[in-house]
Enzyme design. Structure first.
Site, mmCIF file in Angstrom:
data_model
loop_
_atom_site.group_PDB
_atom_site.id
_atom_site.type_symbol
_atom_site.label_atom_id
_atom_site.label_comp_id
_atom_site.label_asym_id
_atom_site.label_seq_id
_atom_site.Cartn_x
_atom_site.Cartn_y
_atom_site.Cartn_z
ATOM 1 N N ASP A 1 0.876 -1.168 0.000
ATOM 2 C CA ASP A 1 0.000 0.000 0.000
ATOM 3 C C ASP A 1 0.922 1.228 0.000
ATOM 4 O OD1 ASP A 1 -2.042 1.823 0.107
ATOM 5 O OD2 ASP A 1 -3.083 0.889 1.785
HETATM 6 C C1 BGC Z 1 -4.822 3.497 0.169
HETATM 7 C C2 BGC Z 1 -4.916 2.571 -1.013
HETATM 8 C C3 BGC Z 1 -4.731 3.355 -2.295
HETATM 9 C C4 BGC Z 1 -3.419 4.082 -2.243
HETATM 10 C C5 BGC Z 1 -3.112 4.882 -3.492
HETATM 11 C C6 BGC Z 1 -3.579 4.375 0.133
HETATM 12 O O1 BGC Z 1 -3.657 5.381 1.086
HETATM 13 O O2 BGC Z 1 -4.863 2.762 1.374
HETATM 14 O O3 BGC Z 1 -6.138 1.888 -0.996
HETATM 15 O O4 BGC Z 1 -4.811 2.518 -3.404
HETATM 16 O O5 BGC Z 1 -3.423 4.963 -1.130
HETATM 17 O O6 BGC Z 1 -3.926 5.981 -3.585
#
Ligand code: BGC
Length: 787
Positions: free
Chosen positions: A280
């Site tokens: 993530d």
């Molecule tokens: C989130 C993800 C997301 C990523 C990119 C993170 O803060 O938890 O679900 O895909 O950011 O935006």
């Protein structure tokens, strides 16, 4: 010119063009002339790429030049030398999240704009229980992704609704792993049919936003296997997503991207996952699987564990250090690089698809899919008679609409799950009702005093505070109720990534202002014998037990995306018949206990840091049914404008042998054409292991059935679907004994039960004894008499 000659010329131009494209990328070609061409070129590439280049590829990138507004990309720095293009990775779970201003101007000088389509939120989509429709949703998103220049979609998000207050529940499908897994698989398959990739996330047991980064999460192997990993397993096996994104929180002491047991042993080894694993965003984690030692750092530990991309910007230096100090081997690095290259080979970027900065050419066709999905997702929670007629649908007369949310509906949640849509196209409820031909008196047009109502959401891009109208009782009577034949009050709740929902008035609970409006309008409507209807514009449950009796009808509209008020108006006025059933339970409350002392929500440790899942496998209806705890609206529940009867179902056999089939006939006994969701739950003997009273094992939805029309739905239960996870043996086991099949219109509304016997224990699959808890976890077990 002679025809043949013309042909030869254009052939020559084509050849030159191909040569040009084949040559330009490699202006600083590598000496050995090794480029990414197909899978067979990968071993050669691994030989010629330097350690630095390999580490660069694994370190991920944030440079989203190719697709403005994408959350991340893979590096484009190796394009010229090796022909490895950058690929774009946009969010997210409700549609393609990109920058609506791609740069540049139209001939009239105005900035270019392009808007992606926003779909209903995932809990809504799961509430359709229509996997063909979700496949279509996937296709629609896939078309836009490819058109705009995306390669890999950072969705679906499929964490389990462990607790109603999780701020990201709107992005997730359900409290049930089968429904989550099937919904995810349907969308992934649809999306990937468009030759773009999907990323299932957040792997795994990522169930709260409070302290979300590195949150130590402790849970049993059984809860992990049966509840929190099961949906991912289904999605991986059925749909082969191109990618998995790991979770922010630690699981049993280890950060997911640094855990080889999760990634290499389970996902790749047991499930056969052959795509890429990424972190993530900034979610590399702080807990390595390996003891501290030279070369073991966050980034080297991830590569060793089997994680391929460190998003959006990992440390190439640390990967290099990991290798130089002997912690990481070149084989491990090469395995990750090879997986990334295999992924790149599949992408539109590698095909040379040019991103479009033009208007969304799929806007119109996808709007229809959004509309259909919204209609099928909506749940009529309640529909009582007023003056001898059901409150819904509203078939004529004047409609009074109250509450500021009438013109401030929720189209989606905030954070990475948002989609940037064209605000000028949004149609809120009063307008949408008018567009159906209804005569509407919109209370927001009156100059009523405004009082504080909804709390600010916080988190990433969460809503600000909202006020509510506060007309006097006399004003409400005179302006609205007296002049209307029915009154609709809309309640909205937004939520956002990065923060959980507050257990406060104006968040999970109604605000005082909303309470006042409901009570006053309800009293006036009841006195005047006019239906009082509440519409919920929300992605997740709110408290309803204390006020639901005040309404004659309640429509859960969810978050309706791009089409916003239109499907709600169509459903309210009976132009469309909704067919949603709850993908998640609406509990009595998130605090307090039932008369037997069982909490209204089983996840009593929600929000703690560290968090330990004492409820084990008893999540959602598994808990409510087994422990006999009342709820406001149960999992799987939903009314619509049709009525259905279920004829006596048939089992293919009385004893289980490899699989068993159950068939049931569903008939529409009403005049209104409609679709019915049928749920098949199974109760196991529960002698060797404690078990939920019943668990969802199959489900189906009829086609639209007209008056007196019937359809037979057939379901197959195999051994794996009956098995539970036995921690002692680290195996999926079907215990012998008597099983009960429950055919339900909801998890409580059981139409028929049947029995079959499993004669001998079946060990369906032995798996690795991994992901063991690092603390003692005392889990609740069902009271004996509840069985
Ligand atoms: C989130 C993800 C997301 C990523 C990119 C993170 O803060 O938890 O679900 O895909 O950011 O935006």
């Amino acid at each position: 010119m002679h025809r043949k000659c013309k042909y030869a010329l254009s052939l020559m131009t084509a050849v030159m063009l191909v040569m040009l494209f084949a040559v330009t990328p490699y202006a600083t070609a590598n000496e050995k002339n090794v480029y990414l061409k197909d899978e067979s070129s990968i071993p050669e590439l691994l030989k010629v790429m330097t350690l630095e280049e390999k580490a660069l590829l694994l370190a991920g990138d944030q440079d989203s030049q190719k697709l403005k507004g994408a959350a991340g990309s893979t590096t484009g720095a190796l394009y010229e030398k090796y022909g490895i293009p950058a690929t774009s990775l946009p969010d997210g779970p409700a549609g393609v999240r990109i920058d609506p201003l791609p740069g540049g101007t139209a001939p009239d000088g105005t900035p270019l704009t392009r808007y992606a389509t926003q779909f209903p939120n995932a809990s809504a989509r799961a509430s359709t229980w229509n996997m063909d429709l979700l496949n279509k949703v996937g296709q629609s998103i896939g078309k836009e992704l490819r058109y705009f220049g995306g390669d890999l979609w950072l969705a679906p998000a499929m964490n389990i609704h462990r607790h109603p207050l999780n701020g990201r529940n709107f992005e997730y499908y359900s409290e049930d792993p089968l429904l989550s897994g099937k919904a995810s698989a349907a969308e992934v398959k649809g999306l990937q049919s468009q030759r773009v990739g999907a990323t299932i996330k957040h792997f795994a047991a990522n169930n709260q936003e409070t302290a979300r980064r590195n949150l130590p999460t402790n849970l049993s192997q059984r809860a992990l296997r049966e509840i929190y990993l099961r949906g991912f397993e289904i999605a991986v096996k059925e749909a082969k997503p191109w990618a998995i994104m790991t979770a922010y929180n630690q699981i049993n002491g280890i950060s997911p991207p640094q855990n080889p047991e999760l990634i290499t042993t389970i996902a790749r080894g047991e499930w056969g996952f052959d795509g890429i694993v990424m972190t993530d965003w900034g979610g590399q984690g702080n807990a390595s699987y390996w003891e501290p030692q030279p070369g073991n750092n966050t980034y080297s530990s991830m590569v060793k564990a089997g994680t391929d991309l460190s998003m959006p910007s990992g440390s190439a230096e640390d990967i290099i250090e990991g290798y130089q100090k002997g912690f990481l081997t070149m084989d491990e690095i090469d395995a990750a690089v090879a997986r990334v290259l295999k992924y790149v080979l599949k992408t539109p970027a590698f095909e040379g698809v040019q991103p479009s900065t033009d208007h969304n050419k799929y806007a119109k066709e996808n709007e229809q899919v959004v509309f259909d999905t919204a209609v099928e997702s909506m749940v009529i929670l309640k529909n009582e008679k007023v003056k001898g007629k059901k409150a819904l649908p509203i078939t004529g007369g004047t409609i009074g609409t109250i509450g500021n949310a009438t013109n401030n509906l929720v189209r989606g949640g905030a954070g990475s799950g948002n989609v940037n849509v064209d605000p000028s196209k949004l149609v809120h409820l009063a307008q949408a009702l008018k567009e159906t031909g209804a005569n509407v008196i919109d209370a927001t047009k009156f100059d009523y005093p405004q009082v504080d109502s909804i709390l600010p959401v916080g988190g990433i891009g969460g809503d600000p505070a909202f006020k509510e109208m506060k007309p006097t009782k006399e004003q409400l009577a005179k302006d609205i109720v007296d002049k209307s034949d029915s009154v609709i009050m809309t309640i909205r709740r937004g939520s956002a990534e990065g923060v959980d929902v507050q257990a406060e008035k104006g968040a999970y609970y109604l605000s005082d202002a909303e309470q006042y409006l409901i009570e006053t309008a309800s009293e006036l409507c009841r006195k005047a014998n006019k239906p009082f209807i509440v519409v919920l514009s929300t992605g997740a449950p709110i408290e309803m037990e204390s006020w639901k009796d005040k309404a004659d009808a309640i429509l859960l509209a969810w978050e309706t995306g791009t089409v916003l008020g239109k499907p709600i108006a169509s459903v309210l006025t009976g132009k469309e018949n909704p067919s949603g059933k709850l993908s998640t339970t609406f509990p009595i409350d998130i605090k307090g206990k039932d008369p037997n002392g069982w909490p209204y929500v089983p996840a009593t440790t929600f929000g703690e840091n560290p968090v330990t899942y004492h409820e084990g496998i008893y999540v959602g209806y598994r808990y409510y049914d087994t422990f006999n705890v009342p709820v406001s609206y149960e999992f799987g529940y939903g009314k619509n404008y049709s009525d259905f009867s279920y004829s006596k179902p048939k089992l293919s056999s009385k004893t289980f042998n490899k699989s068993i089939k159950v068939g049931v006939d569903v008939k529409n006994t009403s005049k209104v054409p409609g679709k019915e969701v049928v749920q098949v739950y199974v109760g196991a003997p529960g002698k060797a292991m404690h078990k939920p009273l019943k668990e969802l094992k199959a489900f189906g939805k009829t086609r639209e059935l007209g008056k007196n029309e019937r359809q037979t739905l057939t379901f197959t239960l195999d051994a794996r679907s009956l098995a539970s996870f036995d921690e002692e043996r680290s195996a999926w086991v079907v215990e012998p004994g008597k099983y009960t099949v429950y055919i339900g219109a909801s998890s409580k509304d059981i139409k028929h039960t049947l029995n079959f016997t499993v004669e001998k224990e079946i060990i369906v699959e032995k798996v690795n004894d991994v992901l063991k808890p690092v603390v003692d976890i005392e889990e609740i077990v069902p009271p004996k008499k509840a069985k």
